[in-house]
Motif scaffolding. Structure first.
Motif, PDB file in Angstrom:
ATOM      1  N   GLY A 101       0.847  -1.235   0.014  1.00  0.00           N
ATOM      2  CA  GLY A 101       0.153  -0.032   0.055  1.00  0.00           C
ATOM      3  C   GLY A 101       0.769   1.265  -0.245  1.00  0.00           C
ATOM      4  N   LYS A 102       1.349   1.705   0.943  1.00  0.00           N
ATOM      5  CA  LYS A 102       1.993   2.869   1.170  1.00  0.00           C
ATOM      6  C   LYS A 102       3.191   3.054   0.189  1.00  0.00           C
ATOM      7  N   PRO A 103       3.846   4.274  -0.115  1.00  0.00           N
ATOM      8  CA  PRO A 103       3.028   5.463   0.418  1.00  0.00           C
ATOM      9  C   PRO A 103       1.826   5.894  -0.405  1.00  0.00           C
ATOM     10  N   ASP A 104       1.080   6.907   0.002  1.00  0.00           N
ATOM     11  CA  ASP A 104       0.199   7.451  -0.744  1.00  0.00           C
ATOM     12  C   ASP A 104       0.832   8.537  -1.227  1.00  0.00           C
ATOM     13  N   LEU A 105       1.131   8.640  -2.473  1.00  0.00           N
ATOM     14  CA  LEU A 105       1.710   9.525  -3.392  1.00  0.00           C
ATOM     15  C   LEU A 105       1.294  10.801  -3.328  1.00  0.00           C
ATOM     16  N   PRO A 106       0.177  11.063  -3.551  1.00  0.00           N
ATOM     17  CA  PRO A 106      -0.557  12.649  -3.198  1.00  0.00           C
ATOM     18  C   PRO A 106      -0.066  13.229  -1.927  1.00  0.00           C
ATOM     19  N   GLN A 107      -0.142  12.335  -0.762  1.00  0.00           N
ATOM     20  CA  GLN A 107       0.078  12.907   0.554  1.00  0.00           C
ATOM     21  C   GLN A 107       1.621  13.237   0.669  1.00  0.00           C
ATOM     22  N   LEU A 108       2.319  12.174   0.035  1.00  0.00           N
ATOM     23  CA  LEU A 108       3.951  12.555   0.072  1.00  0.00           C
ATOM     24  C   LEU A 108       4.268  13.799  -0.572  1.00  0.00           C
ATOM     25  N   CYS A 109       3.774  13.948  -1.770  1.00  0.00           N
ATOM     26  CA  CYS A 109       4.166  15.253  -2.359  1.00  0.00           C
ATOM     27  C   CYS A 109       3.576  16.393  -1.743  1.00  0.00           C
ATOM     28  N   MET A 110       2.380  16.458  -1.211  1.00  0.00           N
ATOM     29  CA  MET A 110       1.784  17.640  -0.528  1.00  0.00           C
ATOM     30  C   MET A 110       2.467  17.994   0.792  1.00  0.00           C
ATOM     31  N   ALA A 111       3.026  17.028   1.496  1.00  0.00           N
ATOM     32  CA  ALA A 111       3.843  17.374   2.308  1.00  0.00           C
ATOM     33  C   ALA A 111       5.190  18.157   1.946  1.00  0.00           C
ATOM     34  N   ALA A 112       5.743  17.572   0.864  1.00  0.00           N
ATOM     35  CA  ALA A 112       7.043  18.358   0.489  1.00  0.00           C
ATOM     36  C   ALA A 112       6.618  19.617  -0.089  1.00  0.00           C
ATOM     37  N   LEU A 113       5.564  20.025  -0.663  1.00  0.00           N
ATOM     38  CA  LEU A 113       5.104  21.258  -1.243  1.00  0.00           C
ATOM     39  C   LEU A 113       4.991  21.960  -0.105  1.00  0.00           C
ATOM     40  N   LEU A 114       4.368  21.707   0.811  1.00  0.00           N
ATOM     41  CA  LEU A 114       4.116  22.646   1.965  1.00  0.00           C
ATOM     42  C   LEU A 114       5.483  22.956   2.794  1.00  0.00           C
ATOM     43  N   CYS A 115       6.496  22.039   2.813  1.00  0.00           N
ATOM     44  CA  CYS A 115       7.763  22.274   3.357  1.00  0.00           C
ATOM     45  C   CYS A 115       8.444  23.350   2.493  1.00  0.00           C
ATOM     46  N   GLU A 116       8.503  23.032   1.203  1.00  0.00           N
ATOM     47  CA  GLU A 116       8.992  24.139   0.300  1.00  0.00           C
ATOM     48  C   GLU A 116       8.386  25.415   0.553  1.00  0.00           C
ATOM     49  N   ARG A 117       7.086  25.505   0.503  1.00  0.00           N
ATOM     50  CA  ARG A 117       6.305  26.872   0.467  1.00  0.00           C
ATOM     51  C   ARG A 117       6.788  27.687   1.884  1.00  0.00           C
ATOM     52  N   THR A 118       6.677  26.698   2.985  1.00  0.00           N
ATOM     53  CA  THR A 118       6.828  27.440   4.191  1.00  0.00           C
ATOM     54  C   THR A 118       8.268  27.631   4.886  1.00  0.00           C
ATOM     55  N   GLY A 119       9.185  26.663   4.392  1.00  0.00           N
ATOM     56  CA  GLY A 119      10.431  26.637   4.884  1.00  0.00           C
ATOM     57  C   GLY A 119      10.574  25.957   6.202  1.00  0.00           C
ATOM     58  N   ARG A 120       9.285  25.438   6.799  1.00  0.00           N
ATOM     59  CA  ARG A 120       9.437  24.591   8.033  1.00  0.00           C
ATOM     60  C   ARG A 120       9.137  23.000   7.807  1.00  0.00           C
ATOM     61  N   PRO A 121       9.482  22.275   8.742  1.00  0.00           N
ATOM     62  CA  PRO A 121       9.030  21.001   8.800  1.00  0.00           C
ATOM     63  C   PRO A 121       7.586  20.846   8.968  1.00  0.00           C
ATOM     64  N   VAL A 122       7.019  19.931   8.465  1.00  0.00           N
ATOM     65  CA  VAL A 122       5.531  19.818   8.018  1.00  0.00           C
ATOM     66  C   VAL A 122       5.027  18.232   8.148  1.00  0.00           C
ATOM     67  N   LEU A 123       4.365  18.102   9.005  1.00  0.00           N
ATOM     68  CA  LEU A 123       3.945  16.597   9.425  1.00  0.00           C
ATOM     69  C   LEU A 123       2.568  16.585   8.730  1.00  0.00           C
ATOM     70  N   LEU A 124       2.365  15.612   7.857  1.00  0.00           N
ATOM     71  CA  LEU A 124       1.102  15.379   7.227  1.00  0.00           C
ATOM     72  C   LEU A 124       0.752  13.938   7.460  1.00  0.00           C
ATOM     73  N   GLU A 125      -0.380  13.826   8.589  1.00  0.00           N
ATOM     74  CA  GLU A 125      -1.135  12.550   9.151  1.00  0.00           C
ATOM     75  C   GLU A 125      -2.335  12.137   8.305  1.00  0.00           C
ATOM     76  N   MET A 126      -2.731  10.974   8.401  1.00  0.00           N
ATOM     77  CA  MET A 126      -3.944  10.434   7.766  1.00  0.00           C
ATOM     78  C   MET A 126      -4.691   9.882   8.937  1.00  0.00           C
ATOM     79  N   SER A 127      -5.982  10.255   9.199  1.00  0.00           N
ATOM     80  CA  SER A 127      -6.746   9.557  10.081  1.00  0.00           C
ATOM     81  C   SER A 127      -7.064   8.299   9.499  1.00  0.00           C
ATOM     82  N   ARG A 128      -7.663   7.313  10.255  1.00  0.00           N
ATOM     83  CA  ARG A 128      -8.141   5.971   9.688  1.00  0.00           C
ATOM     84  C   ARG A 128      -9.162   6.110   8.738  1.00  0.00           C
ATOM     85  N   GLU A 129     -10.043   7.318   8.923  1.00  0.00           N
ATOM     86  CA  GLU A 129     -11.319   7.731   8.118  1.00  0.00           C
ATOM     87  C   GLU A 129     -10.659   7.720   6.792  1.00  0.00           C
TER      88      GLU A 129
END
Ligand code: FES
Ligand code: FES
Lengths: 165, 747
Positions: B229-257
């Motif tokens: 299964g893993k990774p969820d590629l969109p999630q992976l890339c979204m975390a990277a995009l946010l990190c690039e934009r903010t210049g800060r560490p970003v944690l993107l988690e998924m709930s079970r739902e």
């Protein structure tokens, strides 16, 4: 709204202020950095978040921090370090009961509470006791063996202790 | 035998969702509430205005390409730009100072949709009036494997048996949901991903950011289960995009739902099977039409469908086959790779057919399989000659011996029926009909430490240990002398993914080759340093530590390391292995898609409650030809875990979709097997060393689960005298079949 909570966690007094909706699992992970407690469902279904509350195994994702003010919590970090593994931890390692390990903290905490009340359990009793903890990797057989092994180990320890005492 | 897990039992092991960094932001995805809709407007201003909100990104903010994919074909967006194609598809992603603000900000992203008619089944997708869903229409993949003349076989056969079989979508349901942490690093970015392929992650992130991939370092921390299964590629890339934009560490988690709604599922498939045999039960021809729901984007549909057609006749000798498959796009969650790449599904259909054929001919289910089982030297459906030893016949004979005849027959009581069922399988190791090189590096480090570096992550199955053992064996050392490092794009070579049952077989061969060359390299270097003859030196253990020994002295590896010049450190040797495969003929599907096959037989004993329809699995016997066993405890873990997953597939699990929404989106309604649902599993190892595997080993990761549901379905059919055509065998389905049987509707 912040809520003041006092707890004894792994033998240490802690006092902190957390938003009122903070679950015990979140308090442990996000406020105390005790990341060994896992969250797999957030809904009381998987058991990954199991900790001991006054010695009893509970799903910490279902418990609001403010409702356990003044009580005693034990997490996986409170059992034993690498140098002094608890018999349950030791048995999980030896029996090959750990694959990915994401369920393991919760399994160990459930087993711990169970063995405190039932020192000489049957395999069926172990099965039932673990049925609130999901594992997707092992198929449970090695986990059940680990708990049986731990029971034996604890009994041996107790009998040597009482012989000594 | 099991190493490296003390950190897990003490709770110290860190998974990607446990990453905590100074100044870390929490991210959350805004997801489409429609299965299919046009996006007419997006407004982030309200979300951005929230105190504590740090960034909101939508598709048009992506600096590189908004296209990702698990295989060579990239056709899924990270975030939908013009239209959404499945419920829960990402439309925007936000980062905020706290989880609570992130949640609120995600809810505050205003998206205007114009809902479009959606397609929720293969049948709807096939209909002439269906909306066009994919880039080339609604067929995501079609292909076939054909050999001989099926039509003639059908004309000449004594029995022609047809059947339609259905399998449900199911979820990997790893207990750790998907989490990604991306943090800035000098000159680039570091990403922590619980992935089966960090090098793929690195390439996908690079393309989406528009960065050279060298600026991105992807590391897999401890992984909480993967199963394809893993990774969820969109999630992976979204975390990277946010990190690039903010210049800060970003944690993107998924709930079970979220995970159950948006992560990929095992393909639901409808099979139309036709088996032709002579009077004695010898298979003359097999025809299959397999229709799979690919979901909204391609993901792994191509390799899954290839596997389905390649394995479509089962592990049997059949001269005439026509095995066809189609994957159709729908607006359901994506179907992807899940432990077995389509083969659990096709095994269910094939093995039900074999049992029904046995019934039709008055034969025993094991006998008919023995008569048709592939043997060494036979040709598979793709015309590949099986040159390595095939242990299937031996496994079936052993199966026959293990179960006493009176037990095998089963019993029908008033309230409860019991019985055994059998299923066979074969499974090609490695990626299908394509080069899939494994690479391994062995290094000498300071202090004389030996490090084995491989890119393929240990996804929890214990591959680091198994590969370390292979390296130790090749070096003539103990496993404790080999430090294993995996899944870090900066420190480990690209060894390909931990999927397709390729780690032991493909990567393992690379490890053995690297380790052997490394041993040779050590001896040569030492000979040069010491001015002795290479032939006089050998790598051995002395007082528990590795040394280069000659007749009259020992030279330690730490000393050797000290003697190396700066340029030579660390001393490093690479080994590779690419399995001997060919591509498949596009018209006929003929060729040699895999270098090795794992074979096996599974027996399941069940009880069926006549009134409630409840099925209990009482015992499983798994007879496996995995070649040489590398680590018995790891093998056992794979088999028992695979059987449990198979019990879930057989009896409990089904993603329930209503208009593309996953109704059972947590474990209260998506039921997994618990400790009381599983049974004793007896493991019997059969067969000989494989001629191409590392020390003769073959893979087990996926094979462990492949036959279980089929064996249980056959057991239930035999015990309750019903004709199972669909999984899972829920209470409702079984009791309805029992009621129908009472009314005399059976057979
Ligand atoms: S996270 Fe608490 S029970 Fe699953
Ligand atoms: S070891 Fe992976 S979930 Fe239990």
């Amino acid at each position: 709204m912040l809520y003041r909570v006092r707890l004894i966690v792994n033998g240490q007094q802690v006092r902190l202020e957390v938003p009122v909706e903070t679950t015990l699992a979140e308090l442990l992970r996000d406020h105390l950095g005790l990341l060994g407690t896992k969250i797999g469902c957030g809904k009381g279904e998987c058991g990954a978040c199991t900790v001991l509350l006054d010695g009893e195994a509970i799903y910490s994702c279902l418990v609001l921090s403010c409702s356990v003010d003044g009580r005693t919590v034990t997490t996986i970090e409170g059992l034993g370090g690498r140098e002094a593994l608890d018999p349950v931890q030791q048995s999980f390692l030896e029996a090959g009961a750990v694959q990915c390990g994401y369920c393991t903290s919760g399994m160990i905490m459930s087993a711990k509470a169970f063995l405190d009340s039932e020192p000489d359990p049957s395999v069926e009793a172990i099965r039932a006791a673990l049925s609130g903890n999901l594992c997707r990797c092992t198929g449970y057989a090695t986990v059940i063996e680990a708990v049986a092994l731990a029971a034996e180990r604890i009994r041996t320890l107790r009998s040597t202790e009482s012989a000594d005492g | 035998m099991r190493a490296g897990t003390p950190a897990i039992v003490t709770g110290e092991a860190r998974y990607s969702g446990d990453c905590r960094k100074e100044g870390m932001l929490f991210a959350r995805v805004a997801r489409s509430p429609h299965s299919r809709a046009l996006i007419t407007a997006v407004s982030a201003s309200e979300a951005l205005a929230l105190p504590g909100a740090a960034a909101v990104l939508i598709a048009s903010d992506i600096p590189g390409e908004n296209l990702i994919g698990m295989t060579g074909k990239k056709h899924q967006p990270v975030m939908a730009e013009t239209d959404t194609r499945f419920m829960g598809e990402a439309v925007a992603v936000v980062a905020a100072e706290t989880r609570a603000v992130a949640m609120e900000a995600a809810r505050s992203v205003r998206v205007e949709y114009e809902p479009l008619p959606a397609v929720h089944s293969v049948e709807e997708s096939m209909a002439p009036e269906a909306p066009r869903l994919g880039p080339e229409g609604n067929v995501a993949w079609q292909g076939r494997v054909t050999r001989g003349d099926f039509e003639r076989a059908a004309r000449e056969a004594d029995v022609v048996l047809t059947g339609v079989y259905r399998t449900p979508p199911v979820d990997h349901a790893y207990i750790e949901t998907e989490s990604v942490l991306a943090e800035p690093e000098v000159g680039g970015m570091r990403v922590w991903s619980s992935s089966k392929n960090v090098h793929l992650d690195q390439r996908e992130i690079a393309r989406v950011l528009g960065w050279p991939k060298e600026r991105i370092r992807v590391t897999a921390p401890t992984i909480g289960g993967n199963f394809g299964g893993k990774p969820d590629l969109p999630q992976l890339c979204m975390a990277a995009l946010l990190c690039e934009r903010t210049g800060r560490p970003v944690l993107l988690e998924m709930s079970r739902e979220e995970s159950l709604q948006v992560s990929t599922k095992r393909h639901p498939v409808v099979f139309h099977m036709t088996h032709c045999a002579d009077r004695r039960g010898r298979l003359l021809g097999v025809k299959m039409e397999a229709y799979a729901d690919a979901g909204a984007y391609l993901d792994y549909t191509v390799p899954v469908m290839q596997r389905i057609v390649i394995h479509g006749a089962g592990p049997y000798r059949v001269e005439n086959v026509l095995l066809e498959g189609w994957g159709y796009y729908t607006n359901n969650p994506l179907s992807g790779a899940m432990r077995g790449f389509g083969v659990p599904q096709v095994t269910f259909a094939c093995e039900r057919q074999m049992d029904r054929l046995a019934d039709a001919l008055g034969l025993d289910p094991i006998d008919i399989r023995i008569m048709n089982a592939l043997q060494t030297g036979d040709r598979t459906a793709t015309g590949q000659v099986l040159e390595s030893p095939v242990g299937l016949g031996e496994a079936l004979n052993k199966a026959r011996e293990l179960i006493p005849a009176e037990e095998w027959t089963g019993s029908q009581e008033d309230t409860s029926h019991t019985g055994w069922g059998v299923a066979c399988f074969h499974y090609g190791n490695g990626l299908t009909a394509m080069p899939n090189r494994g690479t391994a590096v062995v290094r000498l480090l300071e202090g004389g430490r030996i490090q084995l570096a491989i890119g393929s992550p240990d996804v929890g199955q214990g591959s680091n240990l198994a590969l370390g053992q292979l390296a130790a064996e090749a070096l003539g050392l103990e496993v404790s002398h080999v430090e294993v490092l995996s899944a870090d794009t900066s420190l480990t070579p690209d060894s390909g993914s931990s999927s397709g049952t390729r780690v032991t077989y493909v990567v393992g061969n690379a490890v053995v080759s690297a380790a052997r060359s490394f041993g040779e390299e050590l001896a040569q270097r030492a000979a040069a340093v010491l001015g002795t003859d290479r032939a006089a030196l050998s790598l051995e253990l002395s007082a528990g530590r590795p040394v280069l020994r000659s007749d009259n002295f020992e030279f330690g590896l730490a000393e050797l390391y000290e003697e190396l010049g700066d340029q030579e450190r660390p001393l490093e040797v690479t080994g590779t292995f690419d399995p001997p495969t060919t591509s498949l003929d596009p018209a006929t599907g003929q060729g040699a898609p895999y270098g090795a096959y794992t074979f096996g037989v599974q027996l399941a004993k069940v009880s069926v409650d006549h009134y409630t329809g409840k099925v209990g699995v009482e015992r499983i016997v798994s007879l496996l030809d995995v070649g040489t066993v590398v680590n018995p405890l790891l093998l056992r873990g794979q088999v028992e875990g695979g059987c449990a997953m198979g019990i879930g597939y057989a009896l409990l699990e089904e993603i329930e979709l209503q208009g593309g929404r996953v109704v059972n989106d947590n474990f209260d309604r998506y039921l997994l097997p618990t400790a009381v649902d599983v049974c004793d599993v007896t493991l019997v190892i059969i067969g000989a060393a494989d001629s191409t595997g590392p020390y003769g080993a073959k893979g087990i990761g996926e094979p462990a689960t492949i036959p279980t549901a089929a064996a249980i379905a056959n057991a239930v059919s035999r015990a309750a005298q019903i004709d199972v055509r669909q999984l899972p065998l829920s209470l409702e389905r079984v009791s309805a079949a029992l009621a129908e049987r009472e009314e005399g509707g059976f057979r």
